[in-house]
Design a protein around this motif. Structure first.
Motif, mmCIF file in Angstrom:
data_model
loop_
_atom_site.group_PDB
_atom_site.id
_atom_site.type_symbol
_atom_site.label_atom_id
_atom_site.label_comp_id
_atom_site.label_asym_id
_atom_site.label_seq_id
_atom_site.Cartn_x
_atom_site.Cartn_y
_atom_site.Cartn_z
ATOM 1 N N ALA A 103 0.844 -1.208 0.000
ATOM 2 C CA ALA A 103 0.000 0.000 0.000
ATOM 3 C C ALA A 103 0.877 1.254 0.000
ATOM 4 O O ALA A 103 0.593 2.212 -0.722
ATOM 5 N N SER A 104 1.939 1.230 0.798
ATOM 6 C CA SER A 104 2.858 2.370 0.839
ATOM 7 C C SER A 104 3.520 2.575 -0.519
ATOM 8 O O SER A 104 3.646 3.708 -0.987
ATOM 9 N N GLU A 106 2.339 1.639 -3.427
ATOM 10 C CA GLU A 106 1.310 2.126 -4.354
ATOM 11 C C GLU A 106 1.077 3.625 -4.146
ATOM 12 O O GLU A 106 0.948 4.373 -5.116
ATOM 13 N N GLN A 107 1.017 4.037 -2.865
ATOM 14 C CA GLN A 107 0.820 5.459 -2.576
ATOM 15 C C GLN A 107 1.999 6.272 -3.092
ATOM 16 O O GLN A 107 1.821 7.334 -3.694
ATOM 17 N N GLU A 108 3.208 5.774 -2.869
ATOM 18 C CA GLU A 108 4.403 6.472 -3.351
ATOM 19 C C GLU A 108 4.411 6.526 -4.875
ATOM 20 O O GLU A 108 4.760 7.552 -5.470
ATOM 21 N N LYS A 109 3.972 5.444 -5.500
ATOM 22 C CA LYS A 109 3.881 5.413 -6.960
ATOM 23 C C LYS A 109 2.891 6.469 -7.455
ATOM 24 O O LYS A 109 3.175 7.217 -8.396
ATOM 25 N N GLN A 110 1.737 6.544 -6.783
ATOM 26 C CA GLN A 110 0.719 7.518 -7.172
ATOM 27 C C GLN A 110 1.231 8.944 -6.941
ATOM 28 O O GLN A 110 1.029 9.826 -7.780
ATOM 29 N N ASP A 111 1.911 9.153 -5.800
ATOM 30 C CA ASP A 111 2.472 10.474 -5.519
ATOM 31 C C ASP A 111 3.497 10.859 -6.581
ATOM 32 O O ASP A 111 3.540 12.010 -7.027
ATOM 33 N N THR A 112 4.323 9.892 -6.975
ATOM 34 C CA THR A 112 5.332 10.154 -8.012
ATOM 35 C C THR A 112 4.661 10.481 -9.337
ATOM 36 O O THR A 112 5.081 11.415 -10.034
ATOM 37 N N LYS A 113 3.610 9.740 -9.689
ATOM 38 C CA LYS A 113 2.872 10.034 -10.929
ATOM 39 C C LYS A 113 2.298 11.450 -10.884
ATOM 40 O O LYS A 113 2.411 12.211 -11.850
ATOM 41 N N ASN A 114 1.690 11.797 -9.727
ATOM 42 C CA ASN A 114 1.113 13.134 -9.578
ATOM 43 C C ASN A 114 2.193 14.205 -9.697
ATOM 44 O O ASN A 114 1.976 15.252 -10.321
#
Length: 182
Positions: A103-104, A106-114
């Protein structure tokens, strides 16, 4: 039961029909055999009593060993169950930690994409602004006449020279005053 001594001391009356020597020899043999058998019987009784005592000790040891074996089996089963429970707990903790890590990530991946999207948007904005600035500068460079506030550059400079002189005078006066204060 008669003892060998009782048989030896037994006196028979001598009467008609018994041979004294034959009876004495017979009693001697009987007494010797009986004595031997009596001793063997006592020895065997002692051995039986001794063996019974040893058997009783072995039975006691056997019972203790059976109890120890039962306790060992019970302890082994409890230890196995405790180990299984600990293994299940460790496995559950590992799964929970793995889910948290995923989950962490995935969140970091999403933050990086953003962040990448934001940086790309900033880049596009910067590129557009820079392009506009360059176009403005090119337009100024291509224009032979520079106009500032509705006047040409020469007129602007002439009108503002006196103002620059006034500012320069004030600056020099301020510097002189601060030198005197020191």
């Amino acid at each position: 039961m008669l003892t060998p001594i009782e048989i030896r001391e037994k006196k028979l009356r001598i009467g008609i029909g018994y041979d004294k020597r034959g009876i004495d020899v017979f009693f001697k043999q009987l007494t010797d055999d009986y004595e031997k058998m009596y001793r063997e019987n006592i020895e065997l009784k002692d051995k039986v009593a001794n063996m019974a005592s040893i058997i009783q000790n072995y039975k006691t040891v056997e019972k203790s060993m059976q109890k120890a074996l039962v306790l060992a089996e019970k302890s082994s089963d409890e230890t196995k169950e405790a180990a299984r429970a600990a293994a299940r707990s460790i496995e559950e903790d590992a799964r929970a930690n793995a889910l948290l890590i995923i989950a962490s990530a995935e969140q970091e991946k999403q933050d990086t994409k953003n962040r990448i999207v934001s940086l790309l948007a900033q880049y596009d904005s910067y590129k557009s602004q820079y392009k506009h600035l360059l176009e403005s500068q090119l337009e100024l460079l291509n224009n032979d006449k520079i106009e500032l506030a509705g006047t040409t550059l020469e007129e602007f400079v002439k009108s503002n020279v006196s103002m620059l002189d006034n500012v320069n005078e004030r600056y020099e006066n301020d510097n002189n005053d601060s030198k005197e204060d020191n």
